[in-house]
Design an enzyme around this catalytic site. Structure first.
Site, PDB file in Angstrom:
ATOM      1  N   ASN A  43      12.416   4.033  10.084  1.00 33.00           N
ATOM      2  CA  ASN A  43      12.359   5.497  10.180  1.00 33.00           C
ATOM      3  C   ASN A  43      13.656   5.958  10.848  1.00 33.00           C
ATOM      4  OD1 ASN A  43      11.811   8.164  10.537  1.00 33.00           O
ATOM      5  ND2 ASN A  43      10.109   7.867  11.967  1.00 33.00           N
TER       6      ASN A  43
ATOM      7  N   LYS B  48      14.730   8.903  11.150  1.00 28.21           N
ATOM      8  CA  LYS B  48      14.589  10.238  11.758  1.00 28.21           C
ATOM      9  C   LYS B  48      15.768  11.127  11.332  1.00 28.21           C
ATOM     10  CE  LYS B  48      11.795   8.022  15.237  1.00 28.21           C
ATOM     11  NZ  LYS B  48      11.304   7.911  16.599  1.00 28.21           N
TER      12      LYS B  48
ATOM     13  N   HIS C  37       3.420  11.695  12.428  1.00 30.66           N
ATOM     14  CA  HIS C  37       4.280  11.075  13.434  1.00 30.66           C
ATOM     15  C   HIS C  37       4.197  11.884  14.725  1.00 30.66           C
ATOM     16  CE1 HIS C  37       7.793   9.597  15.529  1.00 30.66           C
ATOM     17  NE2 HIS C  37       7.747   8.532  14.735  1.00 30.66           N
TER      18      HIS C  37
ATOM     19  N   GLU D   1       1.380   3.830  16.876  1.00 33.97           N
ATOM     20  CA  GLU D   1       2.600   4.075  17.647  1.00 33.97           C
ATOM     21  C   GLU D   1       2.232   4.805  18.936  1.00 33.97           C
ATOM     22  OE1 GLU D   1       6.437   4.261  15.082  1.00 33.97           O
ATOM     23  OE2 GLU D   1       5.500   6.228  15.041  1.00 33.97           O
TER      24      GLU D   1
ATOM     25  N   SER E 263       9.615   1.207  20.153  1.00 34.07           N
ATOM     26  CA  SER E 263      10.618   0.362  20.823  1.00 34.07           C
ATOM     27  C   SER E 263      10.654  -1.075  20.299  1.00 34.07           C
ATOM     28  CB  SER E 263      10.416   0.384  22.339  1.00 34.07           C
ATOM     29  OG  SER E 263      10.635   1.693  22.834  1.00 34.07           O
TER      30      SER E 263
ATOM     31  N   GLY F  62      12.162   2.703  14.658  1.00 34.28           N
ATOM     32  CA  GLY F  62      13.061   3.844  14.775  1.00 34.28           C
ATOM     33  C   GLY F  62      14.464   3.378  15.112  1.00 34.28           C
TER      34      GLY F  62
HETATM   35  P1  13P Z   1      11.601   3.693  18.212  1.00 36.62           P
HETATM   36  O1  13P Z   1      11.591   2.388  17.466  1.00 36.62           O
HETATM   37  O2  13P Z   1      12.943   4.309  18.357  1.00 36.62           O
HETATM   38  O3  13P Z   1      10.834   3.595  19.492  1.00 36.62           O
HETATM   39  O4  13P Z   1      10.790   4.744  17.298  1.00 36.62           O
HETATM   40  C1  13P Z   1       9.582   4.377  16.778  1.00 36.62           C
HETATM   41  C2  13P Z   1       9.181   5.390  15.787  1.00 36.62           C
HETATM   42  O5  13P Z   1       8.975   6.546  16.117  1.00 36.62           O
HETATM   43  C3  13P Z   1       9.120   4.988  14.382  1.00 36.62           C
HETATM   44  O6  13P Z   1       8.479   5.958  13.618  1.00 36.62           O
END
Ligand code: 13P
Length: 261
Positions: A9, A11, A94, A166, A212, A233
């Protein structure tokens, strides 16, 4: 048994050109995959150009967000029906959508239904905040978000979707959940799905962990009972780190996926 599913992801990061270069590099780094399905969720702008590019490779695409109506006077929105045939997956619920953009259960379940209607596999994200965890409300939150998100679909459809656990406190914070906590949460998710939709749906639904995840901790989740893959992420923005995680997954001894019931 079944392939592990690893979703990047990105983002609101990477331009269309950067995304395209990334796909090219990732393909070179990981080569042909047997045990892992890789899905990329780039900026909406990159979906169409990447669609042509990933057809040559073996990656799938996910949209990070969309509107639940199929068409109409909804300025600025993109519908699942417009994304049909371009993406295979759609991320829904999300925590950033829930908390920054105030999406409610009602919106989320309409999106799940719209995705299913348009042949897009929903990746329904659920998870508790730090406060809810401190109040020992994790199970209640998981149950409410499952009931709220899945209210409009059938047990057959539920068996085909993906749930991403998550925990909000672990997203982008470097504070990852322990594999034991993840195992417990995933067990609880399957138990709720069984309760609501029956045993077959609970066995078939794929459950991912996100929060994470990095090159060092990825294996511990991939080996956790009931976990079918990862939603990543920040670590997915670095093509070398992401390729490293995919390679670890690919080289894992092919154990039957324990459903952790
Ligand atoms: P991180 O891996 O940056 O913590 O984000 C996780 C996430 O939101 C995936 O959708």
């Amino acid at each position: 048994m079944g392939k592990k599913l690893i979703i990047a992801n990105w983002k609101m990061n990477l331009t269309v050109n950067e995304a395209s270069l990334y796909v090219h590099k990732l393909d070179k780094l990981v080569g042909k995959l047997k045990n892992t399905e890789v899905v990329l969720a780039p900026t909406m702008l990159a979906l169409q150009p990447l669609n042509m590019q990933v057809q040559h490779h073996h990656f799938n695409l996910a949209v990070q967000n969309f509107y639940w109506r199929d068409s109409g006077a909804y300025t600025g929105e993109v519908s699942a029906s417009q994304l049909r045939g371009i993406v295979q997956y759609g991320i829904i619920g999300h925590s950033e959508r829930r908390h920054i953009f105030a999406e409610r259960s009602k919106d989320i379940r309409s999106k799940v239904q719209a995705a299913v209607r348009n042949n897009i596999t929903p990746v329904l994200c659920i998870g508790e905040t730090a406060q809810e965890r401190a109040n020992k409300e994790t199970s209640d939150v998981i149950r409410d978000q499952l009931v709220g998100g899945l209210a409009n679909i059938t047990s057959v459809e539920v068996g085909q979707i993906v749930i991403a656990y998550e925990p909000v406190w672990s997203i982008g914070t470097g504070k990852f959940a322990s594999p034991r906590d993840v195992e417990r949460a995933v067990k609880y998710i399957r138990r709720q799905i069984e309760h609501l939709f029956g045993k077959v749906a609970a066995e078939n639904v794929r459950v991912l962990y996100g929060g994470s995840v990095n090159l060092d901790n990825a294996m511990s989740y991939l080996q956790t009972a009931g976990v079918n893959g990862l939603l990543i992420g920040e670590s997915s923005l670095d093509v070398y780190a992401f390729a490293g995680i995919i390679k670890k997954c690919e080289d894992m001894p092919s154990l039957p996926v324990k459903r952790g019931k």
